[in-house]
Design a protein around this motif. Sequence first.
Motif, PDB file in Angstrom:
ATOM      1  N   SER A  61       0.846  -1.423  -0.129  1.00  0.00           N
ATOM      2  CA  SER A  61      -0.131   0.096  -0.015  1.00  0.00           C
ATOM      3  C   SER A  61       0.824   1.278  -0.056  1.00  0.00           C
ATOM      4  N   GLU A  98       1.657   2.746   2.478  1.00  0.00           N
ATOM      5  CA  GLU A  98       1.315   3.635   3.513  1.00  0.00           C
ATOM      6  C   GLU A  98       1.635   2.934   4.853  1.00  0.00           C
ATOM      7  N   ARG A 143      -7.238   6.529   1.721  1.00  0.00           N
ATOM      8  CA  ARG A 143      -7.558   5.047   2.152  1.00  0.00           C
ATOM      9  C   ARG A 143      -8.210   4.416   0.797  1.00  0.00           C
ATOM     10  N   THR A 180      -5.259   3.655  -1.565  1.00  0.00           N
ATOM     11  CA  THR A 180      -4.605   2.635  -0.801  1.00  0.00           C
ATOM     12  C   THR A 180      -5.403   1.241  -1.037  1.00  0.00           C
ATOM     13  N   HIS A 181      -6.756   1.260  -0.943  1.00  0.00           N
ATOM     14  CA  HIS A 181      -7.470  -0.029  -1.208  1.00  0.00           C
ATOM     15  C   HIS A 181      -7.332  -0.382  -2.815  1.00  0.00           C
ATOM     16  N   ARG A 233      -4.625   0.000  -4.655  1.00  0.00           N
ATOM     17  CA  ARG A 233      -3.473  -0.385  -5.003  1.00  0.00           C
ATOM     18  C   ARG A 233      -3.297  -1.838  -4.308  1.00  0.00           C
ATOM     19  N   THR A 234      -3.830  -2.016  -3.152  1.00  0.00           N
ATOM     20  CA  THR A 234      -3.849  -3.374  -2.479  1.00  0.00           C
ATOM     21  C   THR A 234      -4.741  -4.350  -3.432  1.00  0.00           C
ATOM     22  N   TYR A 285      -2.480  -5.079  -6.483  1.00  0.00           N
ATOM     23  CA  TYR A 285      -1.434  -6.183  -6.158  1.00  0.00           C
ATOM     24  C   TYR A 285      -1.912  -7.332  -6.296  1.00  0.00           C
TER      25      TYR A 285
END
Length: 140
Positions: free
Chosen positions: A39, A41, A88, A91-92, A94-95, A98
């Motif tokens: 993330s 982060e 957030r 980041t979600h 990006r996760t 991945y």
Amino acid sequence: MNRAILEGPKRRISGAHGAWVEELPSVLWAMQTTPKTISRESLFSLAYGTEVVLPPEMVFLTLRTSSYKQKDFEEGLRANLDLLVKRRAKTHLRTLAYKKAIAQVYNHKVRLRPIKVRDLVLRRAEVSDPTRARGKLMPN
């Protein structure tokens, strides 16, 4: 996460039984303040909207801690909290990207085979009907 919690004290304590109690808070602090690879982060920044000020930064002044002003800090904190939902969400995403890439690498050799009516398929023996005992390979 549990494995990371257990591995932290193991690395720091070798042979000293019972000393893990003193090391656990520092391990948890390190886990919360270290940015994750996926993330980019840290858990602290995702929860509070700002980067953490580490204890050594308070002893040995850095540019960030020496130019600290309470009024500017409060305004910046409010701005960070407004942008926290977007951080957030990013980041979600990006996760998820991945995890999708990891799944593609894992499944790159899988070949899809369409199944038609009357094809023989592998079935579990306990699921099959015992009155038509023909084994594992039965018409679907």
